[in-house]
Design a protein around this motif. Structure first.
Motif, PDB file in Angstrom:
ATOM      1  N   UNK A  11      11.643  14.483  29.176  1.00 32.73           N
ATOM      2  CA  UNK A  11      11.516  13.383  29.395  1.00 32.73           C
ATOM      3  C   UNK A  11      12.104  13.720  31.336  1.00 32.73           C
ATOM      4  N   UNK A  12      12.597  14.059  31.822  1.00 31.63           N
ATOM      5  CA  UNK A  12      13.068  13.930  33.535  1.00 31.63           C
ATOM      6  C   UNK A  12      11.604  15.085  33.734  1.00 31.63           C
ATOM      7  N   UNK A  13      11.111  16.537  33.005  1.00 27.85           N
ATOM      8  CA  UNK A  13       9.876  16.836  33.302  1.00 27.85           C
ATOM      9  C   UNK A  13       9.670  16.132  33.144  1.00 27.85           C
ATOM     10  N   UNK A  40      21.085   8.576  31.491  1.00 23.49           N
ATOM     11  CA  UNK A  40      21.835   8.900  29.647  1.00 23.49           C
ATOM     12  C   UNK A  40      21.262  10.427  29.509  1.00 23.49           C
ATOM     13  N   UNK A  41      21.586  11.801  30.415  1.00 22.18           N
ATOM     14  CA  UNK A  41      22.288  12.715  30.591  1.00 22.18           C
ATOM     15  C   UNK A  41      23.172  12.479  31.048  1.00 22.18           C
ATOM     16  N   UNK A  42      23.826  11.484  31.137  1.00 20.60           N
ATOM     17  CA  UNK A  42      25.365  12.204  31.953  1.00 20.60           C
ATOM     18  C   UNK A  42      25.235  12.423  33.223  1.00 20.60           C
ATOM     19  N   UNK A  43      23.924  12.843  33.911  1.00 24.15           N
ATOM     20  CA  UNK A  43      24.095  13.208  35.114  1.00 24.15           C
ATOM     21  C   UNK A  43      23.948  12.215  36.191  1.00 24.15           C
ATOM     22  N   UNK A  48      21.830   8.347  40.607  1.00 21.22           N
ATOM     23  CA  UNK A  48      21.690   7.663  42.131  1.00 21.22           C
ATOM     24  C   UNK A  48      20.998   7.905  42.685  1.00 21.22           C
ATOM     25  N   UNK A  49      20.091   9.161  42.301  1.00 21.22           N
ATOM     26  CA  UNK A  49      19.351   9.583  43.144  1.00 21.22           C
ATOM     27  C   UNK A  49      18.296   8.971  43.616  1.00 21.22           C
ATOM     28  N   UNK A  76      30.157   3.986  39.656  1.00 24.51           N
ATOM     29  CA  UNK A  76      31.383   3.981  39.282  1.00 24.51           C
ATOM     30  C   UNK A  76      31.833   5.215  37.619  1.00 24.51           C
ATOM     31  N   UNK A  77      31.236   5.553  37.775  1.00 22.96           N
ATOM     32  CA  UNK A  77      30.722   6.112  36.157  1.00 22.96           C
ATOM     33  C   UNK A  77      31.230   8.063  37.084  1.00 22.96           C
ATOM     34  N   UNK A  78      30.825   8.330  38.044  1.00 23.85           N
ATOM     35  CA  UNK A  78      31.429   9.233  38.903  1.00 23.85           C
ATOM     36  C   UNK A  78      32.723   9.421  40.126  1.00 23.85           C
ATOM     37  N   UNK A  79      33.563   7.771  39.367  1.00 28.58           N
ATOM     38  CA  UNK A  79      34.797   7.875  39.748  1.00 28.58           C
ATOM     39  C   UNK A  79      34.753   7.524  41.354  1.00 28.58           C
TER      40      UNK A  79
END
Length: 184
Positions: A11-13, A40-43, A48-49, A76-79
């Protein structure tokens, strides 16, 4: 269709391809979709970018606020609680009740993450200020000296008050925020 089928990398591509050929049309939407796929892919760094790029190209104020919350959620998810606080502060104070409550919850979580328990408690209390019983319960939880060691009883109680807050309390940010979003 790749996004709907949970093929987020593909999807990103596809979204990036559409962005390349878009001639500047719908760029804020395409950036947002790319961000959602990365999320959704936890990236979360990439998400954020692209949320930020969508923010910069959007003209809708409500959407910009939601995109800011999405960026804060990624941090938050990246602490990265301080970056989350920075994003939340950029929203200012002139917010609707919906956005103010959401901001207060994210502030509460962010301050808890940097172990500023006094501010975290104040924000959690602001969310339930109309219910003296819940205010007392939250105050009791924060008056404990072992805030750095999660208690199963505390997690259960927090989850009863605000769904997802128990998971956040024990450090499970992804599932805690997910629970909050689903019940919110």
């Amino acid at each position: 269709s790749q996004f709907e089928n949970q093929n987020y990398q593909l999807a990103v591509k596809e979204y990036q391809r559409a962005l390349f050929f878009s001639k500047g049309e719908k760029t804020d939407y395409l950036y947002q979709q790319i961000a959602r796929a990365f999320f959704k892919n936890s990236q979360f760094t990439q998400a954020a970018y692209f949320y930020d790029l969508s923010y910069k190209t959007s003209t809708n104020d409500s959407l910009k606020k939601e995109l800011t919350f999405n960026k804060a959620q990624c941090y938050l998810l990246m602490s990265d609680y301080r970056q989350s606080l920075y994003e939340l502060t950029s929203l200012g104070n002139e917010l609707s009740e919906y956005f103010k409550r959401k901001q207060d919850f994210y502030f509460a979580v962010s301050y808890f993450g940097i172990e500023d328990f006094e501010k975290s408690e104040a924000y959690f209390i602001s969310l339930v200020k109309n219910d003296p019983e819940l205010v007392n319960e939250i105050s009791g939880l924060f008056s404990r000296k072992n805030l750095n060691r999660p208690s199963p009883k505390t997690a259960k109680t927090l989850s009863r008050i605000i769904p997802g807050s128990g998971q956040l309390y024990v450090g499970d940010l992804k599932n805690g925020l997910n629970s909050l979003v689903l019940t919110g």
